[in-house]
Design a protein around this motif. Structure first.
Motif, PDB file in Angstrom:
ATOM      1  N   GLU A  60       0.788  -1.231   0.000  1.00  0.00           N
ATOM      2  CA  GLU A  60       0.000   0.000   0.000  1.00  0.00           C
ATOM      3  C   GLU A  60       0.826   1.290   0.000  1.00  0.00           C
ATOM      4  O   GLU A  60       0.318   2.327  -0.353  1.00  0.00           O
ATOM      5  CB  GLU A  60      -0.961   0.015   1.192  1.00  0.00           C
ATOM      6  N   VAL A  61       2.058   1.229   0.413  1.00  0.00           N
ATOM      7  CA  VAL A  61       2.903   2.426   0.424  1.00  0.00           C
ATOM      8  C   VAL A  61       4.087   2.163  -0.519  1.00  0.00           C
ATOM      9  O   VAL A  61       5.154   1.728  -0.093  1.00  0.00           O
ATOM     10  CB  VAL A  61       3.379   2.770   1.850  1.00  0.00           C
ATOM     11  N   PRO A  62       3.900   2.410  -1.823  1.00  0.00           N
ATOM     12  CA  PRO A  62       4.927   2.072  -2.804  1.00  0.00           C
ATOM     13  C   PRO A  62       6.232   2.835  -2.609  1.00  0.00           C
ATOM     14  O   PRO A  62       7.282   2.400  -3.085  1.00  0.00           O
ATOM     15  CB  PRO A  62       4.272   2.415  -4.149  1.00  0.00           C
ATOM     16  N   LEU A  63       6.181   3.935  -1.935  1.00  0.00           N
ATOM     17  CA  LEU A  63       7.377   4.725  -1.669  1.00  0.00           C
ATOM     18  C   LEU A  63       8.411   3.912  -0.875  1.00  0.00           C
ATOM     19  O   LEU A  63       9.613   4.077  -1.057  1.00  0.00           O
ATOM     20  CB  LEU A  63       6.975   5.985  -0.896  1.00  0.00           C
ATOM     21  N   LEU A  64       7.942   3.008  -0.031  1.00  0.00           N
ATOM     22  CA  LEU A  64       8.846   2.210   0.796  1.00  0.00           C
ATOM     23  C   LEU A  64       9.722   1.260  -0.014  1.00  0.00           C
ATOM     24  O   LEU A  64      10.814   0.915   0.420  1.00  0.00           O
ATOM     25  CB  LEU A  64       8.054   1.434   1.844  1.00  0.00           C
ATOM     26  N   LEU A  65       9.245   0.829  -1.178  1.00  0.00           N
ATOM     27  CA  LEU A  65      10.058  -0.049  -2.017  1.00  0.00           C
ATOM     28  C   LEU A  65      11.303   0.667  -2.527  1.00  0.00           C
ATOM     29  O   LEU A  65      12.306   0.039  -2.835  1.00  0.00           O
ATOM     30  CB  LEU A  65       9.246  -0.582  -3.201  1.00  0.00           C
ATOM     31  N   ARG A  66      11.235   1.981  -2.603  1.00  0.00           N
ATOM     32  CA  ARG A  66      12.386   2.757  -3.068  1.00  0.00           C
ATOM     33  C   ARG A  66      13.346   3.126  -1.954  1.00  0.00           C
ATOM     34  O   ARG A  66      14.530   3.290  -2.202  1.00  0.00           O
ATOM     35  CB  ARG A  66      11.915   4.031  -3.755  1.00  0.00           C
ATOM     36  N   SER A  73      14.028  -9.862  -5.487  1.00  0.00           N
ATOM     37  CA  SER A  73      12.916 -10.810  -5.649  1.00  0.00           C
ATOM     38  C   SER A  73      11.696 -10.363  -4.843  1.00  0.00           C
ATOM     39  O   SER A  73      10.562 -10.520  -5.297  1.00  0.00           O
ATOM     40  CB  SER A  73      13.343 -12.212  -5.237  1.00  0.00           C
ATOM     41  N   PHE A  74      11.908  -9.802  -3.657  1.00  0.00           N
ATOM     42  CA  PHE A  74      10.793  -9.276  -2.859  1.00  0.00           C
ATOM     43  C   PHE A  74      10.134  -8.112  -3.580  1.00  0.00           C
ATOM     44  O   PHE A  74       8.906  -8.037  -3.670  1.00  0.00           O
ATOM     45  CB  PHE A  74      11.285  -8.846  -1.469  1.00  0.00           C
ATOM     46  N   ASP A  75      10.958  -7.198  -4.110  1.00  0.00           N
ATOM     47  CA  ASP A  75      10.419  -6.053  -4.853  1.00  0.00           C
ATOM     48  C   ASP A  75       9.594  -6.506  -6.053  1.00  0.00           C
ATOM     49  O   ASP A  75       8.516  -5.972  -6.315  1.00  0.00           O
ATOM     50  CB  ASP A  75      11.544  -5.135  -5.319  1.00  0.00           C
ATOM     51  N   ALA A  76      10.106  -7.503  -6.785  1.00  0.00           N
ATOM     52  CA  ALA A  76       9.393  -7.999  -7.964  1.00  0.00           C
ATOM     53  C   ALA A  76       8.061  -8.637  -7.570  1.00  0.00           C
ATOM     54  O   ALA A  76       7.048  -8.452  -8.256  1.00  0.00           O
ATOM     55  CB  ALA A  76      10.261  -8.999  -8.713  1.00  0.00           C
ATOM     56  N   THR A  77       8.063  -9.363  -6.470  1.00  0.00           N
ATOM     57  CA  THR A  77       6.834 -10.000  -6.002  1.00  0.00           C
ATOM     58  C   THR A  77       5.799  -8.960  -5.600  1.00  0.00           C
ATOM     59  O   THR A  77       4.621  -9.070  -5.954  1.00  0.00           O
ATOM     60  CB  THR A  77       7.128 -10.930  -4.810  1.00  0.00           C
ATOM     61  N   ILE A  78       6.211  -7.946  -4.868  1.00  0.00           N
ATOM     62  CA  ILE A  78       5.282  -6.902  -4.430  1.00  0.00           C
ATOM     63  C   ILE A  78       4.767  -6.108  -5.627  1.00  0.00           C
ATOM     64  O   ILE A  78       3.593  -5.730  -5.678  1.00  0.00           O
ATOM     65  CB  ILE A  78       5.955  -5.966  -3.395  1.00  0.00           C
ATOM     66  N   ARG A  79       5.618  -5.862  -6.615  1.00  0.00           N
ATOM     67  CA  ARG A  79       5.183  -5.090  -7.800  1.00  0.00           C
ATOM     68  C   ARG A  79       4.163  -5.843  -8.645  1.00  0.00           C
ATOM     69  O   ARG A  79       3.426  -5.241  -9.413  1.00  0.00           O
ATOM     70  CB  ARG A  79       6.397  -4.697  -8.623  1.00  0.00           C
ATOM     71  N   LYS A  80       4.125  -7.181  -8.528  1.00  0.00           N
ATOM     72  CA  LYS A  80       3.119  -7.958  -9.250  1.00  0.00           C
ATOM     73  C   LYS A  80       1.712  -7.684  -8.720  1.00  0.00           C
ATOM     74  O   LYS A  80       0.733  -7.879  -9.423  1.00  0.00           O
ATOM     75  CB  LYS A  80       3.426  -9.456  -9.143  1.00  0.00           C
ATOM     76  N   VAL A  81       1.626  -7.246  -7.476  1.00  0.00           N
ATOM     77  CA  VAL A  81       0.337  -6.954  -6.855  1.00  0.00           C
ATOM     78  C   VAL A  81       0.002  -5.490  -7.132  1.00  0.00           C
ATOM     79  O   VAL A  81      -0.014  -4.658  -6.246  1.00  0.00           O
ATOM     80  CB  VAL A  81       0.386  -7.237  -5.337  1.00  0.00           C
ATOM     81  N   SER A  82      -0.270  -5.189  -8.400  1.00  0.00           N
ATOM     82  CA  SER A  82      -0.490  -3.792  -8.772  1.00  0.00           C
ATOM     83  C   SER A  82      -1.890  -3.522  -9.309  1.00  0.00           C
ATOM     84  O   SER A  82      -2.338  -2.382  -9.287  1.00  0.00           O
ATOM     85  CB  SER A  82       0.555  -3.355  -9.804  1.00  0.00           C
ATOM     86  N   THR A  83      -2.588  -4.540  -9.752  1.00  0.00           N
ATOM     87  CA  THR A  83      -3.933  -4.315 -10.278  1.00  0.00           C
ATOM     88  C   THR A  83      -4.969  -4.525  -9.179  1.00  0.00           C
ATOM     89  O   THR A  83      -4.679  -5.107  -8.131  1.00  0.00           O
ATOM     90  CB  THR A  83      -4.237  -5.286 -11.442  1.00  0.00           C
ATOM     91  N   THR A 138      -1.441  10.773  -0.641  1.00  0.00           N
ATOM     92  CA  THR A 138      -1.059  10.841   0.765  1.00  0.00           C
ATOM     93  C   THR A 138      -0.152   9.674   1.149  1.00  0.00           C
ATOM     94  O   THR A 138       0.740   9.815   1.971  1.00  0.00           O
ATOM     95  CB  THR A 138      -2.323  10.819   1.654  1.00  0.00           C
ATOM     96  N   LEU A 139      -0.360   8.509   0.515  1.00  0.00           N
ATOM     97  CA  LEU A 139       0.400   7.306   0.855  1.00  0.00           C
ATOM     98  C   LEU A 139       1.586   7.072  -0.072  1.00  0.00           C
ATOM     99  O   LEU A 139       2.191   6.011  -0.034  1.00  0.00           O
ATOM    100  CB  LEU A 139      -0.525   6.090   0.824  1.00  0.00           C
ATOM    101  N   GLY A 140       1.910   8.010  -0.915  1.00  0.00           N
ATOM    102  CA  GLY A 140       3.088   7.876  -1.761  1.00  0.00           C
ATOM    103  C   GLY A 140       2.804   7.418  -3.168  1.00  0.00           C
ATOM    104  O   GLY A 140       3.672   6.900  -3.852  1.00  0.00           O
ATOM    105  N   GLY A 141       1.604   7.594  -3.637  1.00  0.00           N
ATOM    106  CA  GLY A 141       1.267   7.216  -5.003  1.00  0.00           C
ATOM    107  C   GLY A 141       1.373   8.389  -5.960  1.00  0.00           C
ATOM    108  O   GLY A 141       1.458   9.536  -5.559  1.00  0.00           O
ATOM    109  N   GLN A 142       1.389   8.118  -7.218  1.00  0.00           N
ATOM    110  CA  GLN A 142       1.313   9.096  -8.315  1.00  0.00           C
ATOM    111  C   GLN A 142       2.254  10.281  -8.151  1.00  0.00           C
ATOM    112  O   GLN A 142       1.856  11.390  -7.819  1.00  0.00           O
ATOM    113  CB  GLN A 142      -0.120   9.605  -8.456  1.00  0.00           C
ATOM    114  N   GLY A 143       3.503  10.040  -8.394  1.00  0.00           N
ATOM    115  CA  GLY A 143       4.433  11.154  -8.474  1.00  0.00           C
ATOM    116  C   GLY A 143       5.249  11.412  -7.235  1.00  0.00           C
ATOM    117  O   GLY A 143       6.302  12.020  -7.310  1.00  0.00           O
TER     118      GLY A 143
END
Length: 149
Positions: A60-66, A73-83, A138-143
């Motif tokens: 839910e907070v994509p900013l944390l992946l950065r 492999s963890f990053d790739a797995t979490i990014r699959k949960v995007s839709t 607010t949670l780090g999405g879109q930009g």
């Protein structure tokens, strides 16, 4: 866009994202609270609930992946949960696991199961209605994530 304007869009993915944050907080609290019991089965479900809270945090907070040092492999797995459908399935599985905690006796983990299921329903409704996934700013999405790179 303010938080009030985000909720006014009537996009169920925004609702799902905020329910997800509430689920994360509740899973963390209940995981810790129920881990100190004498029932082995409840301890296992508490640990699963605690792990789920950290998975939800990264979903839910994509900013944390950065900014957090995680494996590729963890990053790739979490990014699959995007839709919306993948998020609904993920929350549905986590909710089902917590519903199974009833087999060891009633506990407060039922509250986590209810909220995880509600989150899955929000994402499923967004998918069925054809609404594109919109991350809350607010949670780090879109930009927001691009601003720190």
């Amino acid at each position: 866009m303010t938080l009030k304007e985000e909720f006014a869009t009537r996009n169920f993915s925004i609702y799902g994202q905020w329910f997800g944050i509430l689920s994360m907080i509740l899973c963390f609290a209940l995981g810790i609270a129920n881990i100190f019991t004498v029932r082995v089965l409840l301890i296992i479900f508490s640990v699963i609930c605690l792990v789920s809270s950290f998975i939800i945090l990264f979903i839910e907070v994509p900013l944390l992946l950065r900014i957090c040092p995680t494996s590729a492999s963890f990053d790739a797995t979490i990014r699959k949960v995007s839709t919306n459908y993948m998020r609904a399935a993920t929350y549905g599985v986590m909710g089902l696991i917590q519903w199974l905690s009833i087999t060891g006796g009633a506990s407060s983990l039922i509250a986590a199961a209810i909220l995880l299921t509600a989150t899955a329903i929000c994402y499923l409704l967004a998918g069925v209605k054809g609404q594109a996934f919109v991350g809350s700013k607010t949670l780090g999405g879109q930009g927001v994530a691009q601003m720190i790179v």
